[in-house]
Design an enzyme around this catalytic site. Structure first.
Site, PDB file in Angstrom:
ATOM      1  N   LYS A 150       8.505   4.232  11.658  1.00  0.00           N
ATOM      2  CA  LYS A 150       7.019   5.139  11.406  1.00  0.00           C
ATOM      3  C   LYS A 150       6.670   5.443  11.604  1.00  0.00           C
ATOM      4  O   LYS A 150       6.017   6.313  12.020  1.00  0.00           O
ATOM      5  CB  LYS A 150       6.769   4.497  10.110  1.00  0.00           C
ATOM      6  N   ASP A 182       4.701   8.725   0.125  1.00  0.00           N
ATOM      7  CA  ASP A 182       4.463   8.071  -0.150  1.00  0.00           C
ATOM      8  C   ASP A 182       3.214   8.260  -0.667  1.00  0.00           C
ATOM      9  O   ASP A 182       2.792   8.280  -2.004  1.00  0.00           O
ATOM     10  CB  ASP A 182       3.737   6.679   0.762  1.00  0.00           C
TER      11      ASP A 182
END
Ligand code: ATR
Length: 280
Positions: A69, A104
Protein backbone atom coordinates in the site's frame (compact mmCIF):
# COMPACT_ATOMS: atom_id res chain seq x y z
CA UNK A 1 -8.07 -1.48 -25.71
CA UNK A 2 -11.63 -2.75 -26.07
CA UNK A 3 -13.96 -3.40 -23.15
CA UNK A 4 -13.84 -7.08 -24.06
CA UNK A 5 -10.15 -7.29 -23.27
CA UNK A 6 -10.19 -5.39 -19.98
CA UNK A 7 -8.57 -6.99 -16.99
CA UNK A 8 -7.77 -5.92 -13.46
CA UNK A 9 -6.13 -7.72 -10.58
CA UNK A 10 -5.34 -7.65 -6.89
CA UNK A 11 -1.64 -7.45 -6.15
CA UNK A 12 -0.42 -8.75 -2.81
CA UNK A 13 1.97 -11.09 -1.02
CA UNK A 14 0.30 -13.26 0.10
CA UNK A 15 -2.80 -12.72 -2.02
CA UNK A 16 -4.71 -16.00 -1.72
CA UNK A 17 -6.93 -14.66 1.09
CA UNK A 18 -8.22 -11.71 -0.96
CA UNK A 19 -11.99 -11.59 -1.45
CA UNK A 20 -11.69 -9.06 -4.28
CA UNK A 21 -11.76 -11.69 -7.10
CA UNK A 22 -15.05 -13.05 -5.79
CA UNK A 23 -16.60 -9.59 -5.70
CA UNK A 24 -15.37 -8.31 -9.07
CA UNK A 25 -15.95 -11.57 -10.93
CA UNK A 26 -19.50 -11.65 -9.53
CA UNK A 27 -20.13 -8.18 -10.97
CA UNK A 28 -18.47 -9.00 -14.31
CA UNK A 29 -20.78 -11.98 -14.69
CA UNK A 30 -23.83 -10.16 -13.33
CA UNK A 31 -23.48 -7.29 -15.80
CA UNK A 32 -22.37 -9.49 -18.70
CA UNK A 33 -19.01 -7.68 -19.04
CA UNK A 34 -16.34 -9.74 -20.78
CA UNK A 35 -13.53 -8.73 -18.42
CA UNK A 36 -11.32 -10.57 -16.00
CA UNK A 37 -10.17 -9.97 -12.44
CA UNK A 38 -7.21 -12.04 -11.22
CA UNK A 39 -4.94 -12.52 -8.25
CA UNK A 40 -1.28 -11.55 -8.72
CA UNK A 41 1.15 -12.74 -6.06
CA UNK A 42 3.97 -10.21 -6.25
CA UNK A 43 6.87 -9.87 -3.80
CA UNK A 44 7.70 -6.43 -2.36
CA UNK A 45 10.93 -6.20 -4.36
CA UNK A 46 9.10 -6.95 -7.61
CA UNK A 47 6.20 -4.56 -7.09
CA UNK A 48 7.65 -1.46 -8.80
CA UNK A 49 8.49 -3.41 -11.95
CA UNK A 50 5.08 -5.07 -11.90
CA UNK A 51 3.06 -1.85 -11.72
CA UNK A 52 5.44 -0.19 -14.19
CA UNK A 53 4.39 -2.84 -16.70
CA UNK A 54 0.70 -2.94 -15.78
CA UNK A 55 -0.52 -1.98 -19.26
CA UNK A 56 1.90 -4.38 -20.94
CA UNK A 57 0.47 -7.13 -18.80
CA UNK A 58 -2.97 -6.24 -20.10
CA UNK A 59 -4.28 -4.55 -16.97
CA UNK A 60 -6.28 -1.32 -16.81
CA UNK A 61 -5.85 -1.14 -13.06
CA UNK A 62 -5.49 -3.05 -9.82
CA UNK A 63 -6.21 -3.32 -6.16
CA UNK A 64 -3.21 -3.39 -3.89
CA UNK A 65 -3.06 -5.09 -0.56
CA UNK A 66 -0.40 -6.00 2.01
CA UNK A 67 2.53 -5.23 1.77
CA UNK A 68 2.24 -2.85 -1.18
CA UNK A 69 0.00 0.00 0.00
CA UNK A 70 2.81 2.46 0.72
CA UNK A 71 4.81 1.53 -2.37
CA UNK A 72 1.69 1.94 -4.50
CA UNK A 73 1.24 5.41 -3.01
CA UNK A 74 4.80 6.39 -3.91
CA UNK A 75 4.64 4.98 -7.45
CA UNK A 76 1.33 6.57 -8.49
CA UNK A 77 -0.51 9.90 -8.58
CA UNK A 78 -2.71 9.71 -5.47
CA UNK A 79 -5.93 11.73 -5.30
CA UNK A 80 -6.71 14.04 -2.40
CA UNK A 81 -8.27 11.40 -0.16
CA UNK A 82 -5.43 8.94 -0.73
CA UNK A 83 -2.97 11.66 0.24
CA UNK A 84 -4.95 12.44 3.39
CA UNK A 85 -5.15 8.77 4.37
CA UNK A 86 -1.54 8.12 3.36
CA UNK A 87 -2.26 4.80 1.66
CA UNK A 88 -3.85 3.63 -1.58
CA UNK A 89 -5.75 0.46 -2.36
CA UNK A 90 -6.90 1.13 -5.93
CA UNK A 91 -4.85 1.95 -9.04
CA UNK A 92 -5.98 2.79 -12.55
CA UNK A 93 -4.37 3.89 -15.76
CA UNK A 94 -5.64 7.21 -17.06
CA UNK A 95 -4.17 7.93 -20.52
CA UNK A 96 -0.95 6.26 -19.44
CA UNK A 97 -0.81 7.97 -16.03
CA UNK A 98 -1.03 5.64 -13.04
CA UNK A 99 -3.56 7.20 -10.66
CA UNK A 100 -4.63 5.97 -7.25
CA UNK A 101 -7.20 6.40 -4.54
CA UNK A 102 -8.25 4.94 -1.22
CA UNK A 103 -11.71 3.40 -1.51
CA UNK A 104 -11.94 2.47 2.18
CA UNK A 105 -13.24 6.01 2.75
CA UNK A 106 -16.35 5.58 0.62
CA UNK A 107 -16.60 1.90 1.57
CA UNK A 108 -17.03 2.95 5.17
CA UNK A 109 -19.39 5.87 4.45
CA UNK A 110 -21.57 4.13 1.84
CA UNK A 111 -22.00 1.12 4.10
CA UNK A 112 -22.96 3.35 7.00
CA UNK A 113 -25.46 5.19 4.77
CA UNK A 114 -26.95 1.84 3.74
CA UNK A 115 -27.13 0.40 7.27
CA UNK A 116 -27.97 3.50 9.29
CA UNK A 117 -29.49 6.18 7.04
CA UNK A 118 -29.19 9.71 8.44
CA UNK A 119 -26.44 8.61 10.84
CA UNK A 120 -24.79 12.00 10.28
CA UNK A 121 -27.81 14.03 11.39
CA UNK A 122 -26.88 13.42 15.02
CA UNK A 123 -24.30 15.96 16.06
CA UNK A 124 -22.93 13.80 18.88
CA UNK A 125 -19.39 12.53 19.05
CA UNK A 126 -17.92 9.70 17.04
CA UNK A 127 -15.61 7.38 18.97
CA UNK A 128 -13.02 5.66 16.78
CA UNK A 129 -10.98 2.81 18.23
CA UNK A 130 -7.59 2.28 16.56
CA UNK A 131 -5.21 4.54 14.68
CA UNK A 132 -3.87 2.47 11.75
CA UNK A 133 -4.56 2.97 8.06
CA UNK A 134 -8.21 1.94 8.38
CA UNK A 135 -8.73 4.48 11.18
CA UNK A 136 -7.26 7.21 8.98
CA UNK A 137 -9.75 6.35 6.22
CA UNK A 138 -12.63 6.35 8.72
CA UNK A 139 -11.63 9.65 10.34
CA UNK A 140 -11.14 11.30 6.94
CA UNK A 141 -14.58 10.06 5.90
CA UNK A 142 -16.27 11.28 9.08
CA UNK A 143 -14.66 14.71 8.73
CA UNK A 144 -15.76 14.92 5.10
CA UNK A 145 -19.33 14.41 6.25
CA UNK A 146 -19.12 17.31 8.65
CA UNK A 147 -18.70 15.62 12.03
CA UNK A 148 -17.46 18.12 14.55
CA UNK A 149 -16.09 15.84 17.23
CA UNK A 150 -14.18 12.64 16.62
CA UNK A 151 -12.56 10.98 19.59
CA UNK A 152 -9.74 8.56 18.77
CA UNK A 153 -8.40 6.00 21.21
CA UNK A 154 -5.52 3.69 20.42
CA UNK A 155 -3.40 1.25 22.41
CA UNK A 156 -0.29 3.09 21.22
CA UNK A 157 -1.11 6.70 22.09
CA UNK A 158 1.48 8.19 19.72
CA UNK A 159 -0.37 6.87 16.65
CA UNK A 160 -3.62 8.50 17.82
CA UNK A 161 -1.72 11.75 18.35
CA UNK A 162 -0.32 11.50 14.83
CA UNK A 163 -3.88 11.23 13.54
CA UNK A 164 -4.87 14.37 15.39
CA UNK A 165 -1.83 16.17 14.02
CA UNK A 166 -2.81 15.30 10.45
CA UNK A 167 -6.54 15.88 10.73
CA UNK A 168 -6.78 18.84 13.12
CA UNK A 169 -8.77 20.05 16.09
CA UNK A 170 -12.01 18.22 15.30
CA UNK A 171 -10.08 15.10 16.30
CA UNK A 172 -9.49 14.55 19.99
CA UNK A 173 -7.39 11.83 21.57
CA UNK A 174 -8.29 9.86 24.66
CA UNK A 175 -6.26 7.24 26.43
CA UNK A 176 -7.00 3.65 25.47
CA UNK A 177 -7.77 2.87 29.11
CA UNK A 178 -10.38 5.65 29.22
CA UNK A 179 -12.59 4.45 26.38
CA UNK A 180 -15.34 3.42 28.75
CA UNK A 181 -15.83 6.98 29.96
CA UNK A 182 -16.42 8.14 26.35
CA UNK A 183 -19.23 5.71 25.56
CA UNK A 184 -22.09 7.72 27.06
CA UNK A 185 -21.45 10.63 24.69
CA UNK A 186 -20.81 8.63 21.54
CA UNK A 187 -23.42 8.75 18.78
CA UNK A 188 -21.25 6.47 16.65
CA UNK A 189 -18.72 3.87 17.78
CA UNK A 190 -16.30 2.48 15.18
CA UNK A 191 -13.85 -0.36 15.77
CA UNK A 192 -10.91 -0.14 13.36
CA UNK A 193 -8.60 -2.34 15.44
CA UNK A 194 -8.02 -6.00 14.75
CA UNK A 195 -9.65 -6.89 18.08
CA UNK A 196 -12.58 -9.24 17.51
CA UNK A 197 -11.04 -10.72 14.36
CA UNK A 198 -10.94 -14.52 14.36
CA UNK A 199 -7.76 -15.57 16.14
CA UNK A 200 -7.40 -12.22 17.92
CA UNK A 201 -8.59 -11.25 21.40
CA UNK A 202 -12.15 -9.88 21.62
CA UNK A 203 -12.79 -6.18 22.07
CA UNK A 204 -13.78 -6.11 25.73
CA UNK A 205 -16.22 -3.23 25.95
CA UNK A 206 -19.49 -3.03 27.85
CA UNK A 207 -21.95 -1.36 25.51
CA UNK A 208 -24.52 -0.77 28.26
CA UNK A 209 -23.22 2.78 28.57
CA UNK A 210 -24.00 3.65 24.93
CA UNK A 211 -27.09 5.74 24.23
CA UNK A 212 -30.13 3.92 22.91
CA UNK A 213 -29.79 5.52 19.46
CA UNK A 214 -26.03 5.05 19.12
CA UNK A 215 -24.73 3.29 16.00
CA UNK A 216 -21.96 0.69 16.12
CA UNK A 217 -19.66 -0.08 13.17
CA UNK A 218 -16.88 -2.65 12.91
CA UNK A 219 -14.35 -2.96 10.10
CA UNK A 220 -13.55 -6.58 11.06
CA UNK A 221 -15.33 -8.99 8.70
CA UNK A 222 -14.08 -12.37 9.89
CA UNK A 223 -16.35 -13.20 11.61
CA UNK A 224 -19.06 -11.11 9.93
CA UNK A 225 -20.87 -10.65 13.23
CA UNK A 226 -18.12 -9.78 15.71
CA UNK A 227 -18.82 -9.96 19.42
CA UNK A 228 -18.97 -6.14 19.38
CA UNK A 229 -21.71 -6.17 16.73
CA UNK A 230 -23.54 -9.02 18.47
CA UNK A 231 -23.60 -7.02 21.71
CA UNK A 232 -24.84 -3.92 19.84
CA UNK A 233 -27.58 -5.90 18.11
CA UNK A 234 -28.61 -7.43 21.44
CA UNK A 235 -29.11 -3.89 22.69
CA UNK A 236 -31.22 -3.07 19.64
CA UNK A 237 -28.65 -0.64 18.19
CA UNK A 238 -28.12 -0.08 14.46
CA UNK A 239 -24.93 -1.73 13.22
CA UNK A 240 -22.71 -1.56 10.13
CA UNK A 241 -20.39 -4.52 9.56
CA UNK A 242 -16.98 -4.94 7.96
CA UNK A 243 -18.29 -7.12 5.15
CA UNK A 244 -20.59 -4.30 4.03
CA UNK A 245 -17.61 -1.94 4.04
CA UNK A 246 -15.52 -4.43 2.03
CA UNK A 247 -18.24 -4.76 -0.62
CA UNK A 248 -18.88 -1.03 -0.85
CA UNK A 249 -15.16 -0.19 -1.13
CA UNK A 250 -14.98 -2.37 -4.25
CA UNK A 251 -17.57 -0.31 -6.18
CA UNK A 252 -15.29 2.51 -7.32
CA UNK A 253 -12.50 0.27 -8.58
CA UNK A 254 -14.97 -1.70 -10.69
CA UNK A 255 -16.45 1.51 -12.10
CA UNK A 256 -13.00 2.87 -12.96
CA UNK A 257 -11.79 -0.31 -14.66
CA UNK A 258 -14.91 -1.67 -16.31
CA UNK A 259 -16.99 1.48 -16.86
CA UNK A 260 -20.08 0.57 -14.89
CA UNK A 261 -21.02 1.44 -11.31
CA UNK A 262 -22.09 -1.85 -9.74
CA UNK A 263 -24.64 -2.43 -6.99
CA UNK A 264 -23.93 -4.11 -3.67
CA UNK A 265 -26.77 -6.61 -3.76
CA UNK A 266 -28.07 -9.05 -1.18
CA UNK A 267 -27.04 -11.85 -3.53
CA UNK A 268 -23.40 -10.66 -3.58
CA UNK A 269 -23.39 -10.29 0.17
CA UNK A 270 -24.74 -13.83 0.65
CA UNK A 271 -22.09 -15.18 -1.73
CA UNK A 272 -19.29 -13.40 0.14
CA UNK A 273 -20.64 -14.55 3.50
CA UNK A 274 -20.76 -18.16 2.35
CA UNK A 275 -17.20 -17.86 1.01
CA UNK A 276 -15.93 -16.41 4.29
CA UNK A 277 -17.52 -19.27 6.21
CA UNK A 278 -15.99 -22.00 4.09
CA UNK A 279 -12.59 -20.48 3.27
CA UNK A 280 -11.41 -19.61 6.75
P1 ATR B 1 -4.73 -1.13 9.49
O1 ATR B 1 -3.77 -0.29 8.71
O2 ATR B 1 -5.40 -2.18 8.68
O3 ATR B 1 -5.69 -0.31 10.28
P2 ATR B 1 -2.76 -1.57 11.57
O4 ATR B 1 -2.02 -0.36 11.17
O5 ATR B 1 -1.99 -2.82 11.83
O6 ATR B 1 -3.83 -1.99 10.48
O7 ATR B 1 -3.67 -1.22 12.81
C1 ATR B 1 -4.24 -2.16 13.63
C2 ATR B 1 -4.92 -1.44 14.78
O8 ATR B 1 -5.37 -2.42 15.72
C3 ATR B 1 -4.00 -0.49 15.53
O9 ATR B 1 -4.75 0.60 15.98
C4 ATR B 1 -3.53 -1.37 16.69
O10 ATR B 1 -3.10 -0.69 17.82
P3 ATR B 1 -1.54 -0.23 17.94
O11 ATR B 1 -1.40 0.99 17.08
O12 ATR B 1 -1.34 0.02 19.38
O13 ATR B 1 -0.71 -1.40 17.42
C5 ATR B 1 -4.82 -2.11 17.00
N1 ATR B 1 -4.59 -3.34 17.77
C6 ATR B 1 -4.08 -4.51 17.32
N2 ATR B 1 -4.00 -5.41 18.31
C7 ATR B 1 -4.48 -4.79 19.43
C8 ATR B 1 -4.67 -5.18 20.81
N3 ATR B 1 -4.35 -6.43 21.23
N4 ATR B 1 -5.18 -4.28 21.67
C9 ATR B 1 -5.50 -3.02 21.25
N5 ATR B 1 -5.35 -2.59 19.98
C10 ATR B 1 -4.84 -3.46 19.08
Amino acid sequence: MTTASRAACVIGWPVAHSRSPLIHNYWLKHYGIAGEYRREAVRAEEFAAFVGALATRGYVGANVTVPHKEAAFALSQPDERARAVGAVNTLWLDSGVLRSTNTDVEGFLDNLDACAPHWDRDTGKALVLGAGGAARAVVYGLLSRGLEQIVVANRTAGRAEALRTSFGARVQVVDWTKVKSELAEAALLVNTTTLGMRGQPALALDLALLRSHAIVADIVYVPVVTSLLAAAKARGLLTADGLGMLLHQAVRGFALWFGRTPQVTGELRALAEADLETAI
